[in-house]
Design a protein around this motif. Structure first.
Motif, PDB file in Angstrom:
ATOM      1  N   ALA A 358       0.832  -1.203   0.000  1.00 25.29           N
ATOM      2  CA  ALA A 358       0.000   0.000   0.000  1.00 25.29           C
ATOM      3  C   ALA A 358       0.872   1.260   0.000  1.00 25.29           C
ATOM      4  O   ALA A 358       0.604   2.217  -0.755  1.00 25.29           O
ATOM      5  CB  ALA A 358      -0.923  -0.014   1.214  1.00 25.29           C
ATOM      6  N   ASN A 359       1.915   1.247   0.811  1.00 28.81           N
ATOM      7  CA  ASN A 359       2.781   2.437   0.893  1.00 28.81           C
ATOM      8  C   ASN A 359       3.517   2.662  -0.423  1.00 28.81           C
ATOM      9  O   ASN A 359       3.607   3.799  -0.915  1.00 28.81           O
ATOM     10  CB  ASN A 359       3.781   2.281   2.039  1.00 28.81           C
ATOM     11  N   VAL A 360       4.079   1.557  -0.973  1.00 32.79           N
ATOM     12  CA  VAL A 360       4.795   1.702  -2.231  1.00 32.79           C
ATOM     13  C   VAL A 360       3.850   2.164  -3.334  1.00 32.79           C
ATOM     14  O   VAL A 360       4.208   3.021  -4.169  1.00 32.79           O
ATOM     15  CB  VAL A 360       5.481   0.376  -2.599  1.00 32.79           C
ATOM     16  N   SER A 361       2.642   1.587  -3.347  1.00 34.07           N
ATOM     17  CA  SER A 361       1.676   1.978  -4.382  1.00 34.07           C
ATOM     18  C   SER A 361       1.328   3.454  -4.279  1.00 34.07           C
ATOM     19  O   SER A 361       1.228   4.169  -5.292  1.00 34.07           O
ATOM     20  CB  SER A 361       0.410   1.125  -4.260  1.00 34.07           C
ATOM     21  N   GLU A 363       3.222   5.733  -2.976  1.00 32.02           N
ATOM     22  CA  GLU A 363       4.397   6.504  -3.360  1.00 32.02           C
ATOM     23  C   GLU A 363       4.593   6.506  -4.871  1.00 32.02           C
ATOM     24  O   GLU A 363       5.109   7.476  -5.441  1.00 32.02           O
ATOM     25  CB  GLU A 363       5.637   5.919  -2.668  1.00 32.02           C
ATOM     26  N   LEU A 364       4.204   5.437  -5.552  1.00 32.89           N
ATOM     27  CA  LEU A 364       4.379   5.359  -6.994  1.00 32.89           C
ATOM     28  C   LEU A 364       3.320   6.127  -7.763  1.00 32.89           C
ATOM     29  O   LEU A 364       3.540   6.521  -8.923  1.00 32.89           O
ATOM     30  CB  LEU A 364       4.356   3.888  -7.454  1.00 32.89           C
ATOM     31  N   LYS A 365       2.158   6.311  -7.127  1.00 31.58           N
ATOM     32  CA  LYS A 365       1.034   6.890  -7.858  1.00 31.58           C
ATOM     33  C   LYS A 365       1.353   8.307  -8.359  1.00 31.58           C
ATOM     34  O   LYS A 365       1.107   8.653  -9.521  1.00 31.58           O
ATOM     35  CB  LYS A 365      -0.207   6.900  -6.949  1.00 31.58           C
ATOM     36  N   THR A 366       1.960   9.149  -7.485  1.00 36.59           N
ATOM     37  CA  THR A 366       2.250  10.542  -7.877  1.00 36.59           C
ATOM     38  C   THR A 366       3.305  10.629  -8.976  1.00 36.59           C
ATOM     39  O   THR A 366       3.083  11.298 -10.009  1.00 36.59           O
ATOM     40  CB  THR A 366       2.677  11.352  -6.641  1.00 36.59           C
ATOM     41  N   PRO A 367       4.489   9.968  -8.828  1.00 35.77           N
ATOM     42  CA  PRO A 367       5.473  10.075  -9.916  1.00 35.77           C
ATOM     43  C   PRO A 367       4.971   9.471 -11.229  1.00 35.77           C
ATOM     44  O   PRO A 367       5.306   9.959 -12.302  1.00 35.77           O
ATOM     45  CB  PRO A 367       6.689   9.321  -9.380  1.00 35.77           C
ATOM     46  N   LEU A 404      -1.646  -1.209 -12.582  1.00 34.76           N
ATOM     47  CA  LEU A 404      -1.110  -2.151 -11.603  1.00 34.76           C
ATOM     48  C   LEU A 404      -1.149  -1.559 -10.205  1.00 34.76           C
ATOM     49  O   LEU A 404      -1.538  -2.229  -9.230  1.00 34.76           O
ATOM     50  CB  LEU A 404       0.326  -2.527 -11.985  1.00 34.76           C
ATOM     51  N   VAL A 405      -0.751  -0.265 -10.083  1.00 34.83           N
ATOM     52  CA  VAL A 405      -0.785   0.392  -8.775  1.00 34.83           C
ATOM     53  C   VAL A 405      -2.218   0.487  -8.259  1.00 34.83           C
ATOM     54  O   VAL A 405      -2.485   0.240  -7.072  1.00 34.83           O
ATOM     55  CB  VAL A 405      -0.140   1.796  -8.877  1.00 34.83           C
ATOM     56  N   ASP A 406      -3.170   0.820  -9.143  1.00 33.92           N
ATOM     57  CA  ASP A 406      -4.572   0.899  -8.719  1.00 33.92           C
ATOM     58  C   ASP A 406      -5.075  -0.469  -8.237  1.00 33.92           C
ATOM     59  O   ASP A 406      -5.780  -0.563  -7.217  1.00 33.92           O
ATOM     60  CB  ASP A 406      -5.431   1.397  -9.883  1.00 33.92           C
ATOM     61  N   ASP A 407      -4.735  -1.540  -8.985  1.00 34.15           N
ATOM     62  CA  ASP A 407      -5.156  -2.880  -8.569  1.00 34.15           C
ATOM     63  C   ASP A 407      -4.530  -3.265  -7.244  1.00 34.15           C
ATOM     64  O   ASP A 407      -5.186  -3.880  -6.375  1.00 34.15           O
ATOM     65  CB  ASP A 407      -4.789  -3.906  -9.641  1.00 34.15           C
TER      66      ASP A 407
END
Length: 572
Positions: A358-361, A363-367, A404-407
């Motif tokens: 969840a944290n990585v997702s 963090e990845l969503k914005t970049p 992938l991040v959304d899933d």
């Protein structure tokens, strides 16, 4: 009762029965024989007297008295009218006072028979002597005498019969004494080895070394040999059982899972070290019955369910700071077997993994959003085709990363319990058509049609969850269905559940892949799925969303025949 007593009683009864039978037979058969013999003698004498009786009737009384005295018999001469004309026991003057003898049984029988052959026989008590008397009457004699009757007392017959009976009784007594002596000897011969065999059997039952006697009696020796063989076989089997029991005990003690066995009343009869450690009991402590093992209400309710004989699979309980999965099975003959699995570490790892994802997702969503925006700008402003192609590739892969991040975020939110469905009545066909709308253009390009066969297709479900379920299933089906194929949605009722079937006419899934298709990131054809933009999380999300509604999901497929995903939703 001792063996000698039983044998003596048995033989005594047999001897007594034989003696009694002999006495009765003597009384019946011997008496009959002697009486028949006396009757034949009396008949011969009566016939002889019928020829020797003088013709002069004046001599008949004296003739009857003289011949009767000489023969020791009572001689009676009777005329055709039944009048007594001569009798050994009466004088001439007394004859007229005698009653008529025509109705006497033996006289009547003789008179009613043919002349020269008629015989009448009767046995009765004599009125004068009160003794049993045998009367034989023969028809014949000189003129004036119709019947000659000879009678004799049966006292001598009784005396002979009683003498024989006394002899038989004496022989029986002697035989009984001999039987007693034989019984004592036989009992002594049999009792000693039997007692030793009994002691050997008791030793076998008690688990002690058994001493088998040497028996000379063949029949008994066979039993001793059979008992000896049985003893050796039992020792061998008991030793094998002891080894198996020790191996099983060692194996159970070595298990990391706790194992606990209780009888039909719930009393704990066996535990291993892991179970005691999880339940907080030392090795020497006695565990309470299952009904009193826990104090929390949900735990006690679970134990009542277990004691009722129900099968429990992987029920999760919190025991202090530990998370334990409890499974229960009823035992044959009554009782319950409980298995306690400590999943505390596993749950912590799952929490760490879920939080990390969840944290990585996040963090990845914005970049990723920034990369996608800049890449779209570069693609729009690029002056040469090569730069525009590079920018479009960056955009496509960024969009794939965003999906992938959304899933991952959706799956993490469902697994963590942060999301719960808000069920309401939903029409399955309307939800399917609504989820199909974003795919309509893509399906038209591939000439793939959507068919529905929904009969009273209403379920209790979360609208957004049902839309996401259909979206993921349609996305998978479109990727694997060839041009000209079809995707079909159908419903049916099965008891307390409603089944939704989503089928396609695609390439299908092999039997070795089918059990794993609901796992995260599992792809049947990794290259093709990645090329077509699949994340490998769609079916995992479907599984968790359906289970959140209290249902479950299954897959049916054959290579070359398409795939069917079956969703089971409980009825309200």
């Amino acid at each position: 009762m001792k063996l000698a007593t039983r044998l003596f009683a048995s033989m005594g009864l047999l001897v007594a029965a034989a003696v009694l039978s002999s006495i009765i037979a003597t009384d019946v058969l011997l008496r009959r024989h002697l009486e028949q013999q006396v009757a034949r003698e009396l008949e011969r004498e009566a016939r002889l007297l019928s020829y020797l009786t003088p013709a002069d009737s004046s001599h008949w009384p004296e003739f009857a008295a003289l011949v009767g005295a000489r023969l020791g018999r009572r001689i009676t001469l009777i005329d055709a009218d039944g009048q007594v004309r001569g009798d050994t026991e009466f004088e001439r003057a007394e004859l007229r006072q005698l009653e008529n003898h025509r109705d006497r049984p033996e006289v009547r029988a003789a008179l009613d028979s043919a002349p020269g052959g008629g015989v009448g026989i009767d046995e009765r008590l004599s009125a004068s002597t009160n003794e049993p008397q045998l009367y034989v009457a023969v028809r014949g004699g000189p003129p004036g005498v119709a019947v000659v009757r000879v009678s004799a007392s049966l006292v001598s017959v009784d005396a002979q019969v009683h003498a024989v009976q006394r002899a038989v009784a004496a022989a029986g007594l002697v035989l009984l004494l001999v039987a007693g002596l034989a019984t004592w000897l036989i009992a002594g011969l049999l009792a000693r080895p039997l007692l030793r065999v009994t002691d050997a059997a008791r030793d076998i039952a008690a688990g002690r070394p058994a001493d088998f006697p040497d028996v000379q009696i063949p029949e008994l020796a066979q039993h001793v040999d059979a008992l000896r063989v049985m003893h050796h076989e039992l020792e061998r089997r008991f030793e094998a059982l002891r080894r198996e029991r020790e191996e099983s005990r060692t194996l159970v003690e070595a298990l990391s899972d706790g194992v606990l066995a209780a009888d039909r009343r719930g009393v704990v009869v066996s535990t291993n070290a892991a179970a005691r450690r999880l339940l907080g009991y030392d090795r020497g402590e006695t565990l309470p019955p299952l009904a009193e093992l826990f104090h929390d209400r949900p735990h006690r309710a679970l134990m009542r369910e277990v004691l009722s004989g129900a099968v429990v699979e992987g029920r999760e309980l919190e025991l202090g700071d530990r998370t334990v999965l409890i499974s229960a099975r009823p035992l044959e003959g009554g009782g319950t077997l409980l298995v306690l699995s400590d999943v505390t570490g596993l749950r912590r790892l799952e929490t760490v993994r879920r939080d990390f994802v969840a944290n990585v997702s996040h963090e990845l969503k914005t970049p990723l959003t920034a990369i996608a925006g800049y890449a779209e700008t570069l693609a729009a402003e690029a002056t040469d085709e090569q730069s525009r192609g590079f920018a479009r590739t960056i955009v496509a892969n960024t969009r794939r990363m965003q999906r992938l991040v959304d899933d991952l975020l959706d799956l993490s939110r469902i697994e963590s319990g942060a999301w719960a469905p808000e069920p309401k009545p939903l029409g399955v066909e309307a939800a399917a058509r609504d989820a199909w709308a974003p795919f309509a253009e893509r399906a038209a390009e591939r000439r793939v049609q959507l068919e529905t066969s929904v009969n009273s297709g209403t379920i209790q479900g979360d609208p957004e969850a049902l839309r996401q379920i259909f979206t993921n299933l349609f996305d998978n089906a479109l990727r694997h269905t060839p041009p000209g194929g079809r995707i079909r949605v159908a419903t049916e009722h099965a008891g307390a559940r409603t089944l939704i079937r989503v089928s396609d006419t695609g390439s299908g899934i092999g039997a070795d892949h089918l059990p794993r298709i609901f796992e995260r990131f599992y792809r049947v054809d990794p290259g093709r799925s990645r090329q077509e933009g699949g994340t490998g999380l769609g079916l995992a999300i479907v599984k968790h969303l359906v289970e959140a509604h209290g249902g479950h999901v299954e897959a049916e497929s054959e290579l070359g025949r398409g795939t069917t995903i079956v969703l089971y939703f409980p009825n309200p």
